[in-house]
Design a protein around this motif. Structure first.
Motif, PDB file in Angstrom:
ATOM      1  N   GLN A 181      25.406  42.924  26.558  1.00 21.56           N
ATOM      2  CA  GLN A 181      24.909  43.144  27.925  1.00 21.56           C
ATOM      3  C   GLN A 181      25.496  42.105  28.880  1.00 21.56           C
ATOM      4  OE1 GLN A 181      20.691  42.365  28.663  1.00 21.56           O
ATOM      5  NE2 GLN A 181      20.571  44.284  29.839  1.00 21.56           N
ATOM      6  N   LYS A 182      25.618  40.881  28.389  1.00 25.04           N
ATOM      7  CA  LYS A 182      26.199  39.822  29.207  1.00 25.04           C
ATOM      8  C   LYS A 182      27.677  40.117  29.506  1.00 25.04           C
ATOM      9  CE  LYS A 182      26.819  34.785  29.316  1.00 25.04           C
ATOM     10  NZ  LYS A 182      26.623  33.517  28.559  1.00 25.04           N
ATOM     11  N   THR A 183      28.387  40.558  28.471  1.00 24.64           N
ATOM     12  CA  THR A 183      29.805  40.920  28.658  1.00 24.64           C
ATOM     13  C   THR A 183      29.934  42.071  29.642  1.00 24.64           C
ATOM     14  OG1 THR A 183      30.290  40.239  26.389  1.00 24.64           O
ATOM     15  CG2 THR A 183      31.905  41.661  27.472  1.00 24.64           C
ATOM     16  N   LEU A 184      29.007  43.038  29.533  1.00 18.37           N
ATOM     17  CA  LEU A 184      29.024  44.173  30.456  1.00 18.37           C
ATOM     18  C   LEU A 184      28.820  43.694  31.888  1.00 18.37           C
ATOM     19  CD1 LEU A 184      28.993  47.231  31.065  1.00 18.37           C
ATOM     20  CD2 LEU A 184      26.520  47.187  30.642  1.00 18.37           C
ATOM     21  N   GLY A 185      27.896  42.741  32.068  1.00 19.21           N
ATOM     22  CA  GLY A 185      27.655  42.224  33.410  1.00 19.21           C
ATOM     23  C   GLY A 185      28.908  41.619  34.020  1.00 19.21           C
ATOM     24  N   GLN A 186      29.651  40.872  33.217  1.00 18.22           N
ATOM     25  CA  GLN A 186      30.907  40.282  33.704  1.00 18.22           C
ATOM     26  C   GLN A 186      31.919  41.366  34.089  1.00 18.22           C
ATOM     27  OE1 GLN A 186      31.953  37.883  30.345  1.00 18.22           O
ATOM     28  NE2 GLN A 186      30.587  36.183  30.884  1.00 18.22           N
ATOM     29  N   LEU A 187      31.991  42.401  33.262  1.00 17.78           N
ATOM     30  CA  LEU A 187      32.901  43.508  33.566  1.00 17.78           C
ATOM     31  C   LEU A 187      32.510  44.224  34.847  1.00 17.78           C
ATOM     32  CD1 LEU A 187      33.424  45.090  30.002  1.00 17.78           C
ATOM     33  CD2 LEU A 187      35.070  43.752  31.323  1.00 17.78           C
ATOM     34  N   GLN A 188      31.196  44.369  35.065  1.00 14.78           N
ATOM     35  CA  GLN A 188      30.720  45.050  36.280  1.00 14.78           C
ATOM     36  C   GLN A 188      31.051  44.233  37.530  1.00 14.78           C
ATOM     37  OE1 GLN A 188      26.645  45.557  34.965  1.00 14.78           O
ATOM     38  NE2 GLN A 188      26.935  47.774  34.721  1.00 14.78           N
ATOM     39  N   VAL A 189      30.916  42.884  37.425  1.00 13.00           N
ATOM     40  CA  VAL A 189      31.262  42.018  38.563  1.00 13.00           C
ATOM     41  C   VAL A 189      32.747  42.149  38.885  1.00 13.00           C
ATOM     42  CG1 VAL A 189      31.496  39.623  39.316  1.00 13.00           C
ATOM     43  CG2 VAL A 189      29.389  40.375  38.197  1.00 13.00           C
ATOM     44  N   GLU A 190      33.577  42.106  37.837  1.00 14.06           N
ATOM     45  CA  GLU A 190      35.026  42.242  38.034  1.00 14.06           C
ATOM     46  C   GLU A 190      35.371  43.614  38.604  1.00 14.06           C
ATOM     47  OE1 GLU A 190      36.714  41.498  34.239  1.00 14.06           O
ATOM     48  OE2 GLU A 190      36.077  39.388  34.179  1.00 14.06           O
ATOM     49  N   SER A 191      34.668  44.621  38.150  1.00 12.27           N
ATOM     50  CA  SER A 191      34.913  45.983  38.641  1.00 12.27           C
ATOM     51  C   SER A 191      34.529  46.102  40.110  1.00 12.27           C
ATOM     52  CB  SER A 191      34.128  46.989  37.797  1.00 12.27           C
ATOM     53  OG  SER A 191      34.295  48.295  38.286  1.00 12.27           O
ATOM     54  N   ASN A 192      33.396  45.491  40.474  1.00 15.38           N
ATOM     55  CA  ASN A 192      32.956  45.536  41.871  1.00 15.38           C
ATOM     56  C   ASN A 192      33.939  44.818  42.796  1.00 15.38           C
ATOM     57  OD1 ASN A 192      30.671  46.978  41.174  1.00 15.38           O
ATOM     58  ND2 ASN A 192      29.359  45.156  40.991  1.00 15.38           N
ATOM     59  N   LYS A 193      34.488  43.703  42.311  1.00 17.60           N
ATOM     60  CA  LYS A 193      35.478  42.976  43.110  1.00 17.60           C
ATOM     61  C   LYS A 193      36.730  43.829  43.327  1.00 17.60           C
ATOM     62  CE  LYS A 193      34.204  38.210  41.893  1.00 17.60           C
ATOM     63  NZ  LYS A 193      34.664  36.987  41.193  1.00 17.60           N
ATOM     64  N   ARG A 194      37.166  44.474  42.261  1.00 14.78           N
ATOM     65  CA  ARG A 194      38.341  45.339  42.390  1.00 14.78           C
ATOM     66  C   ARG A 194      38.089  46.490  43.361  1.00 14.78           C
ATOM     67  NH1 ARG A 194      38.612  44.654  36.725  1.00 14.78           N
ATOM     68  NH2 ARG A 194      37.628  46.698  36.439  1.00 14.78           N
ATOM     69  N   ASP A 195      36.883  47.057  43.280  1.00 12.59           N
ATOM     70  CA  ASP A 195      36.541  48.165  44.188  1.00 12.59           C
ATOM     71  C   ASP A 195      36.509  47.697  45.636  1.00 12.59           C
ATOM     72  OD1 ASP A 195      36.368  49.778  42.005  1.00 12.59           O
ATOM     73  OD2 ASP A 195      34.168  49.790  41.910  1.00 12.59           O
ATOM     74  N   ALA A 196      35.912  46.492  45.857  1.00 14.66           N
ATOM     75  CA  ALA A 196      35.825  45.965  47.225  1.00 14.66           C
ATOM     76  C   ALA A 196      37.215  45.727  47.796  1.00 14.66           C
ATOM     77  CB  ALA A 196      35.017  44.663  47.228  1.00 14.66           C
ATOM     78  N   LYS A 197      38.086  45.130  46.987  1.00 11.54           N
ATOM     79  CA  LYS A 197      39.447  44.878  47.449  1.00 11.54           C
ATOM     80  C   LYS A 197      40.183  46.182  47.737  1.00 11.54           C
ATOM     81  CE  LYS A 197      43.651  42.351  46.175  1.00 11.54           C
ATOM     82  NZ  LYS A 197      44.292  41.511  45.141  1.00 11.54           N
ATOM     83  N   LEU A 198      39.958  47.164  46.879  1.00 17.22           N
ATOM     84  CA  LEU A 198      40.609  48.467  47.057  1.00 17.22           C
ATOM     85  C   LEU A 198      40.194  49.108  48.379  1.00 17.22           C
ATOM     86  CD1 LEU A 198      42.281  50.847  45.903  1.00 17.22           C
ATOM     87  CD2 LEU A 198      40.171  51.665  44.829  1.00 17.22           C
ATOM     88  N   PHE A 199      38.866  49.097  48.649  1.00 17.50           N
ATOM     89  CA  PHE A 199      38.378  49.719  49.882  1.00 17.50           C
ATOM     90  C   PHE A 199      38.794  48.932  51.123  1.00 17.50           C
ATOM     91  CE2 PHE A 199      35.236  51.749  46.970  1.00 17.50           C
ATOM     92  CZ  PHE A 199      35.581  53.055  47.254  1.00 17.50           C
ATOM     93  N   THR A 200      38.822  47.597  50.984  1.00 19.16           N
ATOM     94  CA  THR A 200      39.268  46.777  52.121  1.00 19.16           C
ATOM     95  C   THR A 200      40.703  47.124  52.491  1.00 19.16           C
ATOM     96  OG1 THR A 200      37.821  44.944  51.483  1.00 19.16           O
ATOM     97  CG2 THR A 200      39.688  44.428  52.912  1.00 19.16           C
ATOM     98  N   ASN A 201      41.568  47.173  51.498  1.00 19.15           N
ATOM     99  CA  ASN A 201      42.972  47.525  51.750  1.00 19.15           C
ATOM    100  C   ASN A 201      43.111  48.929  52.316  1.00 19.15           C
ATOM    101  OD1 ASN A 201      43.775  45.026  50.840  1.00 19.15           O
ATOM    102  ND2 ASN A 201      44.164  45.736  48.739  1.00 19.15           N
ATOM    103  N   MET A 202      42.277  49.841  51.798  1.00 19.29           N
ATOM    104  CA  MET A 202      42.365  51.225  52.253  1.00 19.29           C
ATOM    105  C   MET A 202      41.975  51.328  53.730  1.00 19.29           C
ATOM    106  SD  MET A 202      40.510  54.585  50.630  1.00 19.29           S
ATOM    107  CE  MET A 202      38.869  54.049  51.135  1.00 19.29           C
ATOM    108  N   PHE A 203      40.852  50.683  54.108  1.00 20.10           N
ATOM    109  CA  PHE A 203      40.419  50.740  55.506  1.00 20.10           C
ATOM    110  C   PHE A 203      41.381  49.995  56.427  1.00 20.10           C
ATOM    111  CE2 PHE A 203      36.078  51.602  53.707  1.00 20.10           C
ATOM    112  CZ  PHE A 203      35.970  52.880  54.240  1.00 20.10           C
TER     113      PHE A 203
END
Length: 601
Positions: free
Chosen positions: A528-550
């Motif tokens: 569960q802890k490892t999953l949490g780290q993956l989710q944080v990294e995934s959210n960062k990637r998504d935020a960067k993706l949307f920022t670049n897109m906009f």
């Protein structure tokens, strides 16, 4: 005498008739066979067929085949208008090419060799409103026909480039494939009869994939059966085309754009099988084995063999007296020999070609008669003397099935501990086969059966994870969860597989469910802890993706606005162009790339 001068038949005409609901001969084939003296209408054609003499075998000719027949054509009053009997010379013609009355073509396709019949043809299947010599318009006519023989004609490439006439049919139904080694005899001639190539008296042997002489030869060979003899008419593009062929081996040259007549016989062929599917272990069958059963995995096999290097050096030999016995799929011999033996029938003799990956690899191997250098290709001539197959589940009673499953599971566990995950997974699969739900078990046996299945599925999932087969792991764990929805191991391993495939939502669901069942499980908490780290990294990637897109959208939307203002400035000559640019940059209604980026952050 010349039946072809009447109203002819074309294959397209016959296939296009609305009143032909069946293929030629279909009505005859689906109805009881005609007895001598009986008459029957062929489908809905109004053509009547009366059997005068039965034929032999069961084959009938098809449109495109060359048939040889005797016939007598008469009117209903008995007046004869054509006959081959008068001079005793039968007629040969190709069915479906307009060389005979339409109904005669159609009727002959229902006949067997040696059969003699009387066909009664209505006018539209005879000579129609035009009639012919001796046949008035719109006449019902009759043909007494005897089918002497026929030659099957095949357009191999469907473009008229290679026409094959089967002069003598071959044995069985097997045809050679691209990997197989064939033995052929042939003679090649020009249209004027000049012989330009010929095989040796004993024939010529080659692998189909390697080709020989011209492309027409190999294209024809793969359509032939063992022992089949054919005549080929080959157009230049499948022969030697624009270049032709120089004189060789005492034969004259072949002029450019020559049509060739080839007499070809497929004497025999040796099937070659890609045992491993990656072209690294080939088996050429030198002698067919007995029956249909092969040794398969888990069989106790007894073989004799001679093993050589590519230069002919014999490094190992096992004769009939000192034959080798081993169990297939147990790594008791090199992988190539193991895999090939599992495909062999009793009495089969084969030549194996094995690459280093399935041989002794990159190491030196000291064998009985010689040393095998590193990375050597190996050649084994093997004979399957005998084998005893492992009993199949259906051959065992319920107690024996459970014992066999337990044994396979333990073998799998040993392999897993030794890091052999591929073979361990196979053992678990076999164990499950013995205790499938199809078996009839008593209540106590049902419990053991279920426990074994679940245990083997879980262990199989562990193997799949080790082998990076994440979908396989998901499927096996899902099978467990169909029986036990809160099985912690299944939820844990499926969550691992989901995380590897970036399905974090499904992984989160499984982890939560596992913790509901076992809140203190340390491994699940760590996951569960490892999953949490993956989710944080995934959210960062998504935020960067949307920022670049906009940001790109903002930049793209500012271009037309700037263009409009520039055009306005050019129209208004009282202002400087530079001032217009300044105004545009300072206009609060025009979002800049930086502002958009800040807003999104």
């Amino acid at each position: 005498m010349e039946v072809e001068k009447g109203k002819g038949t074309n294959v397209s005409d016959i296939q296009g008739e609305d009143d032909l609901d069946e293929e030629p001969g279909e009505e005859i084939e689906s109805a009881p066979p005609l007895k001598v003296g009986e008459e029957r209408e062929l489908g809905n054609t109004r053509i009547k067929k009366k059997l005068l003499k039965d034929g032999i075998h069961w084959e009938t000719p098809e449109f495109g085949d060359e048939v040889t027949v005797h016939f007598v054509g008469t009117l209903l009053n008995g007046a004869k208008f054509c006959s081959t009997r008068d001079n005793g010379e039968p007629m040969t013609f190709k069915l479906g090419e307009g060389q005979a009355a339409k109904g005669l073509d159609h009727g002959i396709t229902t006949m067997k060799k040696g059969e003699r019949v009387l066909f009664t043809l209505p006018p539209d299947f005879g000579y129609g409103a035009e009639g012919r010599d001796g046949v008035p318009p719109d006449s019902i006519i009759q043909f007494e026909v005897e089918l002497l023989s026929w030659i099957t004609v095949v357009d191999i490439c469907r473009d008229g480039g290679i026409i094959k006439k089967i002069m003598e049919k071959g044995e069985r139904n097997e045809r050679p494939g691209d990997l197989d080694e064939v033995l052929v005899k042939y003679q090649v001639a020009l249209v004027d009869g000049t012989i330009v190539a010929k095989s040796p008296e004993e024939g010529y042997e080659f692998y189909v994939k390697d080709g020989h002489l011209c492309s027409a030869l190999t294209k024809a060979i793969v359509t032939m059966r063992r022992g089949e003899k054919v005549k080929l008419i080959v157009q230049p593009k499948y022969a030697f085309g624009e270049k032709g062929k120089d004189a060789t081996d005492g034969f004259p040259s072949i002029p450019r754009n020559s049509v060739l007549n080839i007499e070809l016989e497929l004497v025999s062929f040796k099937p070659v099988i890609d045992v491993t599917g990656d072209s690294k272990v080939f088996k050429k069958i030198l002698k067919e084995g007995e029956g249909a059963l092969v040794a398969n995995e888990g069989a106790v096999v007894t073989i004799s063999y001679t093993a050589r290097l590519e230069d002919g050096t014999v490094f190992e030999k096992k004769g009939v007296d000192g034959a080798l016995e081993f169990i297939t799929d147990e790594e008791q011999v090199i992988p190539g020999l193991d895999r090939a033996a599992a495909t062999m029938k009793k009495g089969e003799r084969a030549l194996l070609t094995i690459t280093p990956e399935y041989g002794f690899g990159s190491v030196v191997a000291e064998r009985d008669l010689a040393v095998v250098p590193p990375s050597s290709n190996l050649i084994y001539e093997v004979e399957m003397l005998d084998f005893v197959k492992e009993k199949a589940p259906w051959e065992l009673n319920s107690k024996e099935k459970i014992e066999a499953a337990g044994k396979k599971k333990e073998e799998g566990n040993i392999l897993f501990k030794n890091g052999n995950y591929q073979r361990a997974g196979k053992k678990y699969d076999k164990a499950v086969d013995y205790v499938s739900e199809d078996g009839l078990f008593q209540d106590d046996e049902q419990k053991l059966m279920k426990a074994l299945r679940i245990s083997c599925w879980l262990n199989g999932a562990a193997c799949s994870l080790k082998l990076s087969d994440f979908q396989g792991a998901i499927q096996l764990c899902s099978k467990v969860l169909d029986f036990e929805s809160h099985n912690v191991k299944a939820l844990y391993r499926r969550a691992q597989a989901y995380m590897e495939t970036s399905d974090l939502l499904s992984a989160e669901f499984d982890i939560k469910k596992a913790l509901e069942a076992d809140p203190q499980n340390r491994e699940v908490k760590l996951l569960q802890k490892t999953l949490g780290q993956l989710q944080v990294e995934s959210n960062k990637r998504d935020a960067k993706l949307f920022t670049n897109m906009f940001a790109r959208m903002s930049k793209d939307s500012s271009v037309p606005i700037k263009k409009l203002k520039v055009e306005k400035a050019e129209h208004d000559k009282s202002e400087e162009v530079a001032a217009v640019g300044t105004e545009c940059m300072g206009d609060p209604s025009t979002p800049s790339e930086d502002r958009m980026a800040v807003d999104q952050s």
